[in-house]
Design an enzyme around this catalytic site. Sequence first.
Site, short mmCIF file in Angstrom:
data_model
loop_
_atom_site.label_atom_id
_atom_site.label_comp_id
_atom_site.label_asym_id
_atom_site.label_seq_id
_atom_site.Cartn_x
_atom_site.Cartn_y
_atom_site.Cartn_z
N TYR A 199 13.76 -7.60 -30.93
CA TYR A 199 12.50 -7.89 -29.81
C TYR A 199 12.72 -8.71 -28.80
O TYR A 199 11.74 -9.18 -27.83
CB TYR A 199 11.22 -8.26 -30.91
N LYS B 1 22.25 -2.39 -40.94
CA LYS B 1 22.61 -0.74 -40.46
C LYS B 1 24.19 -1.06 -40.03
O LYS B 1 24.36 -0.28 -38.95
CB LYS B 1 21.61 -0.47 -39.37
N ASP C 259 17.53 2.24 -43.99
CA ASP C 259 16.81 3.79 -44.40
C ASP C 259 17.07 3.94 -45.94
O ASP C 259 16.02 4.45 -46.47
CB ASP C 259 17.71 4.90 -43.69
N ASP D 47 10.07 -6.27 -39.92
CA ASP D 47 8.72 -5.84 -39.36
C ASP D 47 8.26 -4.60 -40.12
O ASP D 47 6.92 -4.42 -40.56
CB ASP D 47 8.81 -5.72 -37.97
N ASP E 36 5.82 -4.01 -43.86
CA ASP E 36 4.56 -3.30 -43.81
C ASP E 36 4.51 -2.13 -44.79
O ASP E 36 3.55 -1.88 -45.39
CB ASP E 36 4.13 -2.66 -42.51
#
Length: 362
Positions: A142, A192, A224, A248, A252
Amino acid sequence: MKNKNTIAVLPGDGIGPEVMKEALKVLDFVNNNYQLKIEPKLSEVGGQAIDLYGTALPDKTLELCQKSKAILFGSVGGTKWDELPSEKRPERASLLFLRKHFKLFANLRPCKVLNDLSPLKEERIQKGVDLLCVRELTGGLYFGEKGKKFNKFGEKGAFDTLNYFEKEVKRIANLAFTLARKRKKKVTSIDKANVLTSMVLWRETVESVSKKFKDVSLEHLYVDNMSMQLMLDPSPYDVLLCPNTFGDILSDQCAGLSGSLGLLPSASLGENDFGLYEPAGGTAPDLVGKNKANPLAQIHSLSLLLRYSLKKEEAASLIERAIDRVLQKGIRTRDLFTSKTQTLVGTKEMGDEVVKEMERLC
Ligand code: NAD
């Protein structure tokens, strides 16, 4: 110069003032019970501040935050201010500004799951789920270089870049291991590293930090796989250490596991003890003024403030035990109400129940 007893209280818009009122009731109780002398000082923020002062973060509110030990934030925003240019809108101009201004590099979201609320089958969560998502907040995808470009055929494209420096990974990893020490002593670092070079650096740096924390176990999971494990069997996990974007998304997903936004607090922390504490949800325009909003996320945000910024562990833990007991007794606001055997209460009554439970526990 910071006043050691002051906390800035910024209720904001929508349900913010209603749920904040309940958190302040709880603060009153711990102040009296433990002679804490914490002084909550209120100021305007968000849409309410735009209406009064023409800006979502007036100077007097920022000055109050600068002089305080921590910020207890409600939530901001609403359709009334949606037409403003994005940099002037309540969330960007107040909340995101404060996170950046105070260099709050870590976002903590604890997540406990109540059986009757989780969308997962009971057999998947019966061993109990108690997670702490530790998300890096000021680096990564970001904040990397971004832009638009054209290829040699004139086709339009765009790019974002994922960068991490060792220093950024070290400070968030240090925090995650330190927090794990006070919990089940297990860190799961998410990356990752099979496809992203920045994530190889992430993994190597987390490994090097872990050497200082020999009493805490460390495992690495690709994001994942972590996402799948949260759906299949979330019980074995404790602290999830996440780069910004993965945190992020996974935080959630954890919120989804717990079943209601009204339960989830969060803490954004910097290098020192200063922090900003807020519920994970927004201003819930559908509930405003109806005494229906769940105040528990706001009350739990207060307990995080007491723990991390003011080091008042006893008071923080009393609040959390009282919240657990109230929920175990089946006292529920509408968002948590799943069976007629439970007692349906409003915002104000839920605040009262938490205070009553604290009285019983003392
Ligand atoms: P929201 O979180 O306000 O509401 C989503 C759903 O969750 C609604 O059904 C709402 O009733 C429910 N909900 C949220 N908090 C609850 C609580 N405490 N108790 C019971 N139910 C609760 O998200 P939205 O509808 O997408 O956004 C509404 C406004 O809030 C927008 O203006 C948005 O920009 C703003 N917002 C602010 C923040 C913040 O201040 N941190 C975060 C998210 C959204």
